[in-house]
Design an enzyme around this catalytic site. Structure first.
Site, PDB file in Angstrom:
ATOM      1  N   LYS A 104       0.816  -1.208   0.000  1.00 37.11           N
ATOM      2  CA  LYS A 104       0.000   0.000   0.000  1.00 37.11           C
ATOM      3  C   LYS A 104       0.857   1.268   0.000  1.00 37.11           C
ATOM      4  CE  LYS A 104      -4.020  -2.245   0.672  1.00 37.11           C
ATOM      5  NZ  LYS A 104      -3.613  -3.645   0.665  1.00 37.11           N
TER       6      LYS A 104
HETATM    7  C1  LIG Z   1      -4.249  -4.720   0.187  1.00 38.21           C
HETATM    8  C2  LIG Z   1      -3.480  -5.961   0.093  1.00 38.21           C
HETATM    9  C3  LIG Z   1      -3.788  -6.930  -0.871  1.00 38.21           C
HETATM   10  C4  LIG Z   1      -4.967  -6.800  -1.804  1.00 38.21           C
HETATM   11  O1  LIG Z   1      -4.808  -5.766  -2.758  1.00 38.21           O
HETATM   12  P1  LIG Z   1      -6.090  -5.191  -3.504  1.00 38.21           P
HETATM   13  O2  LIG Z   1      -5.576  -4.022  -4.282  1.00 38.21           O
HETATM   14  O3  LIG Z   1      -7.060  -4.798  -2.450  1.00 38.21           O
HETATM   15  O4  LIG Z   1      -6.615  -6.280  -4.372  1.00 38.21           O
HETATM   16  C5  LIG Z   1      -2.977  -8.044  -0.940  1.00 38.21           C
HETATM   17  N1  LIG Z   1      -1.946  -8.219  -0.092  1.00 38.21           N
HETATM   18  C6  LIG Z   1      -1.635  -7.316   0.850  1.00 38.21           C
HETATM   19  C7  LIG Z   1      -0.505  -7.584   1.770  1.00 38.21           C
HETATM   20  C8  LIG Z   1      -2.384  -6.151   0.968  1.00 38.21           C
HETATM   21  O5  LIG Z   1      -2.065  -5.255   1.912  1.00 38.21           O
END
Ligand SMILES: *Cc1c(COP(=O)(O)O)cnc(C)c1O
Length: 492
Positions: A113
């Site tokens: 993120k």
């Molecule tokens: C947010 C997240 C995901 C999922 O990503 P999306 O964009 O919501 O599909 C997968 N793995 C981790 C570690 C995340 O923080």
């Protein structure tokens, strides 16, 4: 380049600054660009010679045309610096010959993120200026763990912003909880809710749509904005690393420009994989986009039979950031393949019945690019163990889901095209389950797991997680879902 809502046929009329500032469209839809810009092979050739911040500025400038190149370059330099991402923003690893792992977790919160949430607050800050906004942007976030911390870290003490994060009280790891509870900054607050992630997300959506709350906010000089992956400011920066990974494959002589690669993404809200799809629409030679899910396999079913049905049991898994039954960003895919009328129709069916079935021609178009697989808990654990024992590669639970799905895809289809698999979190962020998967025994405790995993493997603990248990806990509030509105009004 102008933007429009996924739910209207009206001409695009919004600037990127406007859509980044506002997050969700007023009709409940998500903002999309009126057209996808081209990234040509010539562009790729030039990008290959640049570092990550330069690649990011070049690519973002194709989408965010009301930001000057200099503004974007300055923000990319600051967001993806070596201080924030020691050793580079999105490095590729090659544990095995035809396996490329794109590590997206070298930033300030050790999860992917950060790739978007380091730069988005800067883009928002400029957006306030560009749109003549005098009020404070109030960011509301529903998180399954990683977004919350990354948003808190990104917005912490950014001028003219305020942020509140809601998370499901039993839906995040102890490390995630501590990361959020110890957040510093004068414009931040964090609150656990008695419910799951979908409850938190629906709660936030309801607050966004509540006229009385909006009036209260306005009176006190605030307005709502979102940092969830429904915001275009989150999505656009994620397109960059798929292009960057392709360049790195070219640079390491794994492929030549024009060669096709497949992409595998551990998926929750469908934002990360949608960014790969947009890169593909822009011209990157991507073949199949493999959507990897855990036991909450609503997307696997959708991509297999064309029916999206959220009416099913919700599982708490060891990959909690993917424990999601409504993947909001799927709406953008529906728009790209089916247009606004069908998108509106499916979204109202989803709201009314919790499910919808896409028309045959739409489903066909989706299947041209996407396939869905899932890995259950035991397959995930086995993959962590196998990757470490066979390749000395330590991966987290989310990444393991993706690697397992990529393997299944290759075995089932015989397609041996090189796969770029997105790695979305440091193994230390989920140290307890990684340790358990490797040893078949539990660490002494969730926090002790960090040191015990370190002793077991010798892999370095990433800088954001060192001494996490020695920081001051500031936020311990747990509330009912019904109290989310009053919690928000309290802090203005
Ligand atoms: C947010 C997240 C995901 C999922 O990503 P999306 O964009 O919501 O599909 C997968 N793995 C981790 C570690 C995340 O923080």
């Amino acid at each position: 380049m102008l933007y429009k809502s996924t739910r209207t046929n009206k001409k695009a009329e919004f600037s990127s600054a406007y859509v980044i500032k506002n997050g969700l469209a007023t009709d409940g839809g998500l903002y999309v660009p009126e057209a996808i810009p081209n990234i040509t092979f010539k562009d790729i050739e030039l990008l290959c010679k640049k570092d990550y911040p330069n690649r990011a500025a070049d690519i973002l400038s194709k989408f965010l045309t009301d930001y000057s190149y200099d503004e974007l370059f300055e923000d990319c330099q600051a967001s993806y610096s070596d201080v924030k991402f020691p050793g580079g923003a999105a490095p590729l690893q090659f544990p095995a010959d035809n396996q490329a792992i794109l590590e997206l977790w070298h930033g300030p919160t050790a999860a992917f993120k950060d790739m978007a949430l380091q730069i988005m607050p800067r883009l928002l800050s400029r957006a306030l200026e560009k749109t003549g906004e005098k009020r404070t942007a109030y960011i509301l976030v529903a998180t399954s763990g990683d977004t919350g911390k990354a948003a808190l870290e990104g917005y912490c003490d950014v001028a003219n912003t305020k942020i509140t994060v809601f998370y499901p009280v039993d839906g995040v790891s102890k490390v995630q909880k501590l990361q959020m509870a110890t957040q510093t900054g004068n414009n931040v607050s964090v609150c656990a809710i008695k419910g799951n992630f979908d409850d938190a997300q629906s709660g936030v959506k309801n607050i966004f749509g509540n006229k009385e709350v909006a009036d209260e906010l306005n009176k006190s000089g605030h307005f709502f904005s979102s940092a969830n992956s429904i915001n275009w400011g989150r999505l656009a920066p994620q397109i960059v690393y798929y292009v960057s990974a392709y360049c790195d494959l070219v640079n390491s002589n794994k492929i030549k420009i024009g060669d096709i690669v497949n992409i595998c993404v551990p998926t929750g809200n469908f934002g990360n994989i949608l960014a790969a799809y947009i890169a593909k629409l822009a011209g990157l030679p991507f073949g199949k986009l493999i959507c990897a899910s855990n036991s909450n396999n609503v997307l696997t079913d959708f991509l297999t039979n064309g029916t999206y049905d959220r009416n099913r049991e919700f599982h708490i898994t060891m990959s909690p950031s993917m424990d999601i039954l409504i993947s909001s960003n799927l709406e953008r895919l529906l728009y790209f393949v089916g247009g606004a009328d069908l998108t509106s129709k499916y979204m109202s069916e989803l709201k009314a019945n919790g499910k919808y079935t896409v028309a045959d021609d739409i489903f066909k178009k989706i299947q041209e690019s996407f396939v869905g697989y899932y890995a259950d808990e035991s397959e995930t654990a086995q993959t962590i163990k196998k990757m470490y024992e066979n390749h000395k590669y330590l991966c987290d639970t989310h990444t393991a889901v993706a690697i397992s799905c990529a393997d299944k895809y290759m075995q089932e289809t015989g397609d041996n095209t090189l796969i770029i698999t997105a790695s979305t979190a440091s193994p230390y962020k989920f140290a307890r389950d990684v340790y358990k998967s490797l040893t078949n025994s539990l660490p002494t405790g969730d926090l002790e797991a960090l040191d015990e995993l370190n002793t077991l493997t010798g892999e370095q603990i990433p800088y954001p997680l060192v001494d996490i248990d020695k920081r001051l806990v500031r936020f311990e509030n747990v509330i009912d879902i019904d109290d989310m509105i009053s919690e928000v009004l309290k802090s203005i």
